[in-house]
Design a protein around this motif. Structure first.
Motif, PDB file in Angstrom:
ATOM      1  N   ARG A   1       0.839  -1.188   0.000  1.00 14.96           N
ATOM      2  CA  ARG A   1       0.000   0.000   0.000  1.00 14.96           C
ATOM      3  C   ARG A   1       0.878   1.244   0.000  1.00 14.96           C
ATOM      4  NH1 ARG A   1      -3.029   3.574   3.160  1.00 14.96           N
ATOM      5  NH2 ARG A   1      -1.992   3.058   5.122  1.00 14.96           N
ATOM      6  N   CYS A   2       0.420   2.267  -0.670  1.00 18.49           N
ATOM      7  CA  CYS A   2       1.154   3.533  -0.682  1.00 18.49           C
ATOM      8  C   CYS A   2       0.812   4.285   0.600  1.00 18.49           C
ATOM      9  CB  CYS A   2       0.784   4.368  -1.913  1.00 18.49           C
ATOM     10  SG  CYS A   2       1.776   5.876  -2.066  1.00 18.49           S
TER      11      CYS A   2
ATOM     12  N   ALA B   1       4.291   7.214   4.566  1.00 15.76           N
ATOM     13  CA  ALA B   1       5.759   7.131   4.556  1.00 15.76           C
ATOM     14  C   ALA B   1       6.272   6.818   3.154  1.00 15.76           C
ATOM     15  CB  ALA B   1       6.234   6.078   5.537  1.00 15.76           C
ATOM     16  N   VAL B   2       5.629   5.865   2.480  1.00 16.01           N
ATOM     17  CA  VAL B   2       6.003   5.524   1.101  1.00 16.01           C
ATOM     18  C   VAL B   2       5.751   6.710   0.183  1.00 16.01           C
ATOM     19  CG1 VAL B   2       5.432   4.042  -0.870  1.00 16.01           C
ATOM     20  CG2 VAL B   2       5.651   3.049   1.415  1.00 16.01           C
ATOM     21  N   ALA B   3       4.637   7.400   0.403  1.00 18.83           N
ATOM     22  CA  ALA B   3       4.308   8.575  -0.408  1.00 18.83           C
ATOM     23  C   ALA B   3       5.410   9.627  -0.327  1.00 18.83           C
ATOM     24  CB  ALA B   3       2.976   9.172   0.055  1.00 18.83           C
ATOM     25  N   GLY B   4       5.934   9.847   0.877  1.00 17.12           N
ATOM     26  CA  GLY B   4       6.986  10.842   1.054  1.00 17.12           C
ATOM     27  C   GLY B   4       8.241  10.486   0.283  1.00 17.12           C
ATOM     28  N   ILE B   5       8.602   9.200   0.276  1.00 22.40           N
ATOM     29  CA  ILE B   5       9.804   8.757  -0.436  1.00 22.40           C
ATOM     30  C   ILE B   5       9.618   8.887  -1.947  1.00 22.40           C
ATOM     31  CG2 ILE B   5      11.254   6.745  -0.938  1.00 22.40           C
ATOM     32  CD1 ILE B   5      10.692   5.858   1.988  1.00 22.40           C
ATOM     33  N   LEU B   6       8.478   8.411  -2.454  1.00 23.51           N
ATOM     34  CA  LEU B   6       8.230   8.470  -3.898  1.00 23.51           C
ATOM     35  C   LEU B   6       8.124   9.912  -4.385  1.00 23.51           C
ATOM     36  CD1 LEU B   6       5.651   5.566  -4.397  1.00 23.51           C
ATOM     37  CD2 LEU B   6       8.097   5.573  -4.932  1.00 23.51           C
ATOM     38  N   ALA B   7       7.446  10.753  -3.614  1.00 22.49           N
ATOM     39  CA  ALA B   7       7.341  12.165  -3.990  1.00 22.49           C
ATOM     40  C   ALA B   7       8.713  12.831  -3.984  1.00 22.49           C
ATOM     41  CB  ALA B   7       6.394  12.892  -3.046  1.00 22.49           C
ATOM     42  N   GLY B   8       9.577  12.404  -3.049  1.00 21.63           N
ATOM     43  CA  GLY B   8      10.937  12.948  -3.004  1.00 21.63           C
ATOM     44  C   GLY B   8      11.723  12.599  -4.249  1.00 21.63           C
ATOM     45  N   PHE B   9      11.599  11.360  -4.722  1.00 23.79           N
ATOM     46  CA  PHE B   9      12.253  10.966  -5.976  1.00 23.79           C
ATOM     47  C   PHE B   9      11.766  11.834  -7.135  1.00 23.79           C
ATOM     48  CE2 PHE B   9      12.687   6.418  -4.198  1.00 23.79           C
ATOM     49  CZ  PHE B   9      14.019   6.606  -3.882  1.00 23.79           C
ATOM     50  N   TYR B  10      10.453  11.995  -7.208  1.00 22.52           N
ATOM     51  CA  TYR B  10       9.862  12.722  -8.339  1.00 22.52           C
ATOM     52  C   TYR B  10      10.261  14.199  -8.334  1.00 22.52           C
ATOM     53  CZ  TYR B  10       6.434  14.927 -11.358  1.00 22.52           C
ATOM     54  OH  TYR B  10       5.838  15.688 -12.327  1.00 22.52           O
ATOM     55  N   THR B  11      10.174  14.849  -7.177  1.00 19.56           N
ATOM     56  CA  THR B  11      10.510  16.276  -7.122  1.00 19.56           C
ATOM     57  C   THR B  11      12.003  16.511  -7.355  1.00 19.56           C
ATOM     58  OG1 THR B  11      10.631  16.120  -4.690  1.00 19.56           O
ATOM     59  CG2 THR B  11       8.574  16.908  -5.645  1.00 19.56           C
ATOM     60  N   SER B  12      12.843  15.557  -6.948  1.00 22.47           N
ATOM     61  CA  SER B  12      14.286  15.687  -7.195  1.00 22.47           C
ATOM     62  C   SER B  12      14.596  15.651  -8.684  1.00 22.47           C
ATOM     63  CB  SER B  12      15.052  14.570  -6.481  1.00 22.47           C
ATOM     64  OG  SER B  12      14.990  14.718  -5.087  1.00 22.47           O
TER      65      SER B  12
ATOM     66  N   ALA C   1      13.964   4.912  -8.250  1.00 20.23           N
ATOM     67  CA  ALA C   1      12.548   5.184  -7.984  1.00 20.23           C
ATOM     68  C   ALA C   1      11.670   4.063  -8.517  1.00 20.23           C
ATOM     69  CB  ALA C   1      12.146   6.513  -8.615  1.00 20.23           C
ATOM     70  N   HIS C   2      11.954   3.611  -9.740  1.00 20.03           N
ATOM     71  CA  HIS C   2      11.151   2.539 -10.326  1.00 20.03           C
ATOM     72  C   HIS C   2      11.320   1.235  -9.549  1.00 20.03           C
ATOM     73  CE1 HIS C   2      10.458   5.291 -13.613  1.00 20.03           C
ATOM     74  NE2 HIS C   2       9.678   4.409 -14.212  1.00 20.03           N
ATOM     75  N   SER C   3      12.523   0.986  -9.064  1.00 20.06           N
ATOM     76  CA  SER C   3      12.763  -0.220  -8.278  1.00 20.06           C
ATOM     77  C   SER C   3      11.998  -0.158  -6.958  1.00 20.06           C
ATOM     78  CB  SER C   3      14.261  -0.382  -8.015  1.00 20.06           C
ATOM     79  OG  SER C   3      14.513  -1.482  -7.177  1.00 20.06           O
ATOM     80  N   TYR C   4      12.057   1.001  -6.292  1.00 22.25           N
ATOM     81  CA  TYR C   4      11.367   1.157  -5.011  1.00 22.25           C
ATOM     82  C   TYR C   4       9.853   1.064  -5.188  1.00 22.25           C
ATOM     83  CZ  TYR C   4       9.916   3.000  -0.508  1.00 22.25           C
ATOM     84  OH  TYR C   4       9.325   3.140   0.724  1.00 22.25           O
ATOM     85  N   ALA C   5       9.351   1.627  -6.306  1.00 19.04           N
ATOM     86  CA  ALA C   5       7.905   1.661  -6.534  1.00 19.04           C
ATOM     87  C   ALA C   5       7.356   0.328  -7.029  1.00 19.04           C
ATOM     88  CB  ALA C   5       7.575   2.759  -7.546  1.00 19.04           C
ATOM     89  N   SER C   6       8.252  -0.585  -7.407  1.00 16.97           N
ATOM     90  CA  SER C   6       7.805  -1.881  -7.905  1.00 16.97           C
ATOM     91  C   SER C   6       6.978  -2.597  -6.828  1.00 16.97           C
ATOM     92  CB  SER C   6       9.009  -2.751  -8.279  1.00 16.97           C
ATOM     93  OG  SER C   6       8.597  -4.024  -8.695  1.00 16.97           O
ATOM     94  N   GLY C   7       5.753  -2.922  -7.171  1.00 16.64           N
ATOM     95  CA  GLY C   7       4.887  -3.592  -6.206  1.00 16.64           C
ATOM     96  C   GLY C   7       4.080  -2.655  -5.333  1.00 16.64           C
TER      97      GLY C   7
ATOM     98  N   ARG D   1     -11.292   7.540  -6.594  1.00 14.18           N
ATOM     99  CA  ARG D   1     -12.143   6.436  -6.154  1.00 14.18           C
ATOM    100  C   ARG D   1     -11.487   5.484  -5.163  1.00 14.18           C
ATOM    101  NH1 ARG D   1     -14.039   3.751 -11.597  1.00 14.18           N
ATOM    102  NH2 ARG D   1     -11.846   4.156 -12.053  1.00 14.18           N
ATOM    103  N   ARG D   2     -10.170   5.318  -5.242  1.00 13.50           N
ATOM    104  CA  ARG D   2      -9.574   4.211  -4.485  1.00 13.50           C
ATOM    105  C   ARG D   2      -8.396   4.587  -3.594  1.00 13.50           C
ATOM    106  NH1 ARG D   2      -8.011   0.388  -9.083  1.00 13.50           N
ATOM    107  NH2 ARG D   2      -7.115  -0.815  -7.381  1.00 13.50           N
ATOM    108  N   LEU D   3      -7.850   5.788  -3.729  1.00  5.15           N
ATOM    109  CA  LEU D   3      -6.700   6.146  -2.896  1.00  5.15           C
ATOM    110  C   LEU D   3      -7.174   6.412  -1.468  1.00  5.15           C
ATOM    111  CD1 LEU D   3      -3.621   6.571  -3.250  1.00  5.15           C
ATOM    112  CD2 LEU D   3      -4.090   9.025  -3.388  1.00  5.15           C
ATOM    113  N   SER D   4      -6.462   5.864  -0.492  1.00 10.24           N
ATOM    114  CA  SER D   4      -6.896   5.978   0.912  1.00 10.24           C
ATOM    115  C   SER D   4      -6.812   7.413   1.414  1.00 10.24           C
ATOM    116  CB  SER D   4      -6.033   5.074   1.798  1.00 10.24           C
ATOM    117  OG  SER D   4      -4.682   5.502   1.769  1.00 10.24           O
TER     118      SER D   4
END
Length: 266
Positions: free
Chosen positions: A26-27, A30-41, A77-83, A91-94
């Motif tokens: 699940r995103c 904590a996971v959101a913060g890491i992925l957003a950090g990759f993207y903004t960088s 980023a792609h490796s971390y986001a895998s899965g 509709r579905r994001l918590s």
């Protein structure tokens, strides 16, 4: 008893076990913060690259380093986001992940700051007694002094002291340079004065706990995780939602999420 039929007959040896779909995570905030950090960088790197490419005398070595850095960042980023499950926002994001992205999206604006606002007894008690809920009451108060783009969570401290009220808020807001911190203190946490004709319990500073703290956002992901540390406890105490996001913060969060999702799926 008949033998079970193979579920997979491809290859030289039929297999009885059905193939399982890859496990998903699940995103979480904590996971959101890491992925957003990759993207903004990588976005920041691209902005620098665009500037360098336009220069008359190009610093090719620096351009090559930035391109290599961005490629490495993309792979990590792609490796971390895998899965990691990245569902549709609407509709579905918590709810907790939407809250995290509202913080993170607002954090991308140039005048965004992290803040902690402690509350005087009178303000906290009024917020907790408000018919429309504490977050509605506090957001209305804060908008009155001109802070309109914000996202925050309310929190109860686990403290036995009754000198200061345990109810306070952490968040992100667009606070321009030069904004008066004193105006926030006067509104939310006036100084304690028990000797006047009209005694006020207000807020009394103890140690390093300033009534109002406004700081630069160095690591938005870490701040998101910190602000959510007592959210379940606070929700239980309030018996209602402990968080608030202005429309602009929610929109910024959704735009960040969808852009990041597209990038990770590219």
């Amino acid at each position: 008893m008949t033998d079970p039929k193979p579920t997979n007959t491809s290859g030289p040896f039929p297999k009885l076990a059905a193939l399982k779909a890859p496990a998903t995570r699940r995103c979480t905030p904590a996971v959101a913060g890491i992925l957003a950090g990759f993207y903004t960088s990588q976005k920041k790197n691209l902005a620098v690259l665009e500037t360098l490419e336009l220069e008359e005398v190009k610093d090719q070595a620096r351009i090559d380093r930035l391109k290599a850095n961005n490629e490495d960042l993309r792979k990590i980023a792609h490796s971390y986001a895998s899965g990691v499950s990245l569902p549709d926002w609407k509709r579905r994001l918590s709810a907790d992940t939407k809250r995290a992205f509202s913080f993170l999206g607002l954090a991308t604006t140039s005048d965004a700051k992290a803040f902690t606002f402690r509350l005087g007894h009178e303000t906290a008690d009024a917020a907790l007694a408000a018919a429309k809920g504490s977050t509605d009451y506090l957001s209305t108060l804060i908008r009155k002094i001109g802070i309109t783009h914000l996202a925050f969570v309310t929190e109860f401290t686990d403290s036995k002291s009754v000198e200061n009220h345990p109810f306070h808020i952490h968040g992100v807001a667009r606070i321009p340079d030069g904004f008066s911190i004193q105006s926030i203190e006067e509104l939310l946490a006036p100084k304690q004065d028990l000797k006047s004709a009209h005694p006020m319990k207000g807020y009394r500073k103890r140690g390093k706990n300033e009534a109002v703290s406004v700081t630069e956002l160095q690591t938005p992901g870490a701040w998101v995780s910190y602000t959510g540390k007592e959210i379940d406890f606070t929700a239980h105490r309030l018996q209602s939602g402990p968080d608030y996001a202005s429309r602009s913060a929610t929109l910024a969060g959704r735009e960040l999420y969808e852009a990041m999702r597209t990038w990770l799926r590219s």
